[in-house]
Write an enzyme that holds these catalytic residues in place. Structure first.
Site, short mmCIF file in Angstrom:
data_model
loop_
_atom_site.label_atom_id
_atom_site.label_comp_id
_atom_site.label_asym_id
_atom_site.label_seq_id
_atom_site.Cartn_x
_atom_site.Cartn_y
_atom_site.Cartn_z
N HIS A 187 -2.63 -0.53 8.65
CA HIS A 187 -3.75 0.01 8.20
C HIS A 187 -5.29 -0.76 8.88
CE1 HIS A 187 0.44 -2.63 7.58
NE2 HIS A 187 -0.09 -2.41 5.80
N ASP B 210 -6.06 -4.26 10.65
CA ASP B 210 -4.92 -4.10 11.57
C ASP B 210 -6.19 -3.24 12.78
OD1 ASP B 210 -2.40 -4.54 9.98
OD2 ASP B 210 -1.50 -1.92 10.48
C1 XLS Z 1 5.69 -4.78 3.62
C2 XLS Z 1 4.89 -3.76 3.72
C3 XLS Z 1 4.27 -3.16 4.87
C4 XLS Z 1 4.23 -1.17 4.65
C5 XLS Z 1 3.04 -0.98 5.27
O1 XLS Z 1 6.87 -5.46 3.81
O2 XLS Z 1 6.90 -2.64 4.43
O3 XLS Z 1 4.37 -3.20 6.16
O4 XLS Z 1 5.00 -0.27 5.21
O5 XLS Z 1 2.05 -1.77 4.58
#
Ligand code: XLS
Ligand code: NI
Ligand code: NI
Length: 448
Positions: A109, A112
């Site tokens: 992200h 991140d």
């Molecule tokens: C949350 C999601 C997240 C996505 C990315 O439950 O799995 O981790 O994969 O934003």
């Protein structure tokens, strides 16, 4: 660039099923050919940044447990004191990990990799700086980007959603962030771009106009697609379904609801899905069902490989360990023709007590071996024809002239009534589910 973080762990190698070395692969043999394609190319495995490097073990009851020296609250006198210095330290550890593990892809992200600044302009400068650094690491290591995504859920401004927010100013902020993150993903050669609708959903209809919010989301997604073409991004745009959490009613409930949404807004040719195992479970479906639904709808894209806990009804994001569950998923992936630009991303996290540095390796090795075994079992099942033959024979009647006359429109309700008048009671046959379950078990047992 920086000193080693995972001291004492060398590159993880394939040693075969008889190895007792806990820091070796027993099944993931990247060059092994499976149906003419290497295991690495079949699985396209990715590690995720957020669970492994951004999360320090905190939960709603307590603080972090893990040693993550790039976290501000863990800064020592000889570690960087500023957010960007910490972000660089984190990235050094992340790429050291990817390389030692030998995992071909990573996912992130925007939030991140770089801490937010005091304005959108400053935040984007920070993301850009970290994207440049990530580009250098990618080049040195050969690690590739499976997908990038914008975090449209952590910042308090998204409390009532991003694209589905009642305030167009928030929509605009989200749009700006996605434009930037899509470009960042493109610059890093990302093979897909994911939108997980973190807070796109609602808690109560007392304050929510659902139709309006869905229209906003449709428009948002059109803007994303328009921008993709504008910048020449060739990867897939993927929506990640999830039934609830954080909101009670998430709009992207499951693959079927995403498909209906895409059809309603004319996006079914442009957008596909990123299916997460634990999200499938939470929506009341099997993982394999979600994959099959996506292939049937022509919107299969990528997978977040993880697992839930049968007794916990939330997104626990465990590493996958069930070869049976993953084999059934991989059967559907292979049946559908496999991945194109998608892959298997370990959207999975350690348990809070797993605080040793090498725990991250054990978790991923287990996940990679599970996926490798599942691939081998799935390929063995499909090559044997054991499932497909018995499935085909169940539908044999539909291949006859009579069966075809129904499907091609010749028969009518009326003509079938007439036919039924003189017909015998149809013979019933066994569904043979237990026998088929044993067949799957036999393939899993025998793979080598
Ligand atoms: C949350 C999601 C997240 C996505 C990315 O439950 O799995 O981790 O994969 O934003
Ligand atoms: Ni996910
Ligand atoms: Ni999830």
């Amino acid at each position: 660039m920086t000193s080693e973080f995972f001291v004492g762990v060398d590159e993880i190698r394939y040693e075969g099923p008889n190895s007792d070395n806990p820091l070796a692969f027993r099944w993931y043999d990247k060059n092994r050919l499976v149906d003419g394609k290497s295991m690495a190319d079949h699985l396209r495995l990715a590690a995720c940044y957020w669970h492994s490097f951004c999360w320090d073990g905190f939960d709603i009851f307590g603080d972090g447990t893990m040693e993550r020296p790039w976290h501000p609250n863990q800064a020592t006198s000889d570690s960087p004191q500023d957010g960007m210095g910490q972000a660089r330290l984190k990235m050094a550890a992340a790429f050291e990990f990817f390389v030692k593990l030998g995992i071909p892809f990573w996912c992130f992200h925007d939030r991140d990799i770089a801490p937010e600044g005091s304005s959108f302009a400053e935040t984007t400068r920070r993301v850009d700086e970290m994207v440049d650094l990530a580009g250098q690491y990618q080049e040195q290591s050969g690690t590739k980007l499976l997908w990038g995504t914008a975090n449209l859920f952590s910042n308090a401004r998204f409390q009532a959603g991003a694209a589905t927010n009642p305030d167009p100013e928030v929509f605009a902020a989200a749009a700006g962030q996605v434009a930037h993150c899509l470009e960042a993903t493109h610059r890093l050669g990302g093979e897909n771009y994911v939108l997980w609708g973190g807070r796109e959903g609602y808690e109560t209809l007392l304050n929510t106009d659902m139709g309006r919010e869905l229209d906003q989301m449709g428009r948002f997604l059109h803007m994303v697609v328009e921008h993709k073409y504008k910048i020449g991004f060739e990867g897939l745009i993927l929506l990640e379904p999830k039934p609830f959490e954080p909101t009670k009613h998430q709009y992207d409930f499951d693959v079927a609801s995403v498909h209906a949404f895409l059809q309603k807004y004319g996006l079914q040719e442009e957008v596909a899905v990123n299916i997460e195992v634990n999200h499938a479970t939470l929506s009341g479906h099997d993982f394999a069902h979600e994959i099959a639904t996506a292939f049937n709808a022509g919107i299969f894209g990528s997978i977040d490989a993880n697992a839930g806990d049968p007794r916990l009804g939330w997104d626990v994001d465990r590493f996958p360990v069930s070869v049976e569950e993953m084999t059934l998923g991989m059967v559907e992936v292979l049946r559908g023709g496999g991945f194109t630009s998608g892959g298997l991303n370990f959207d999975a996290k350690l348990r809070r007590q797993s605080i040793a540095r090498d725990d991250l390796f054990h978790a991923h090795i287990g996940g990679m071996d599970t996926m490798a075994r599942s691939l081998l079992a799935a390929s063995s099942i499909l090559n044997s024809g054991d499932l497909d033959d018995s499935r085909d024979s169940r539908y044999l009647g539909w291949t006859t002239e009579f069966g075809q006359s129904i499907l091609n429109g010749e028969a009518t309700l009326e003509s079938l009534r007439t036919r039924s008048m003189g017909a015998q009671e149809p013979a019933r046959v066994s569904g043979r589910q237990e026998a088929l379950e044993n067949t799957v078990a036999r393939h899993i047992e025998r793979i080598r």
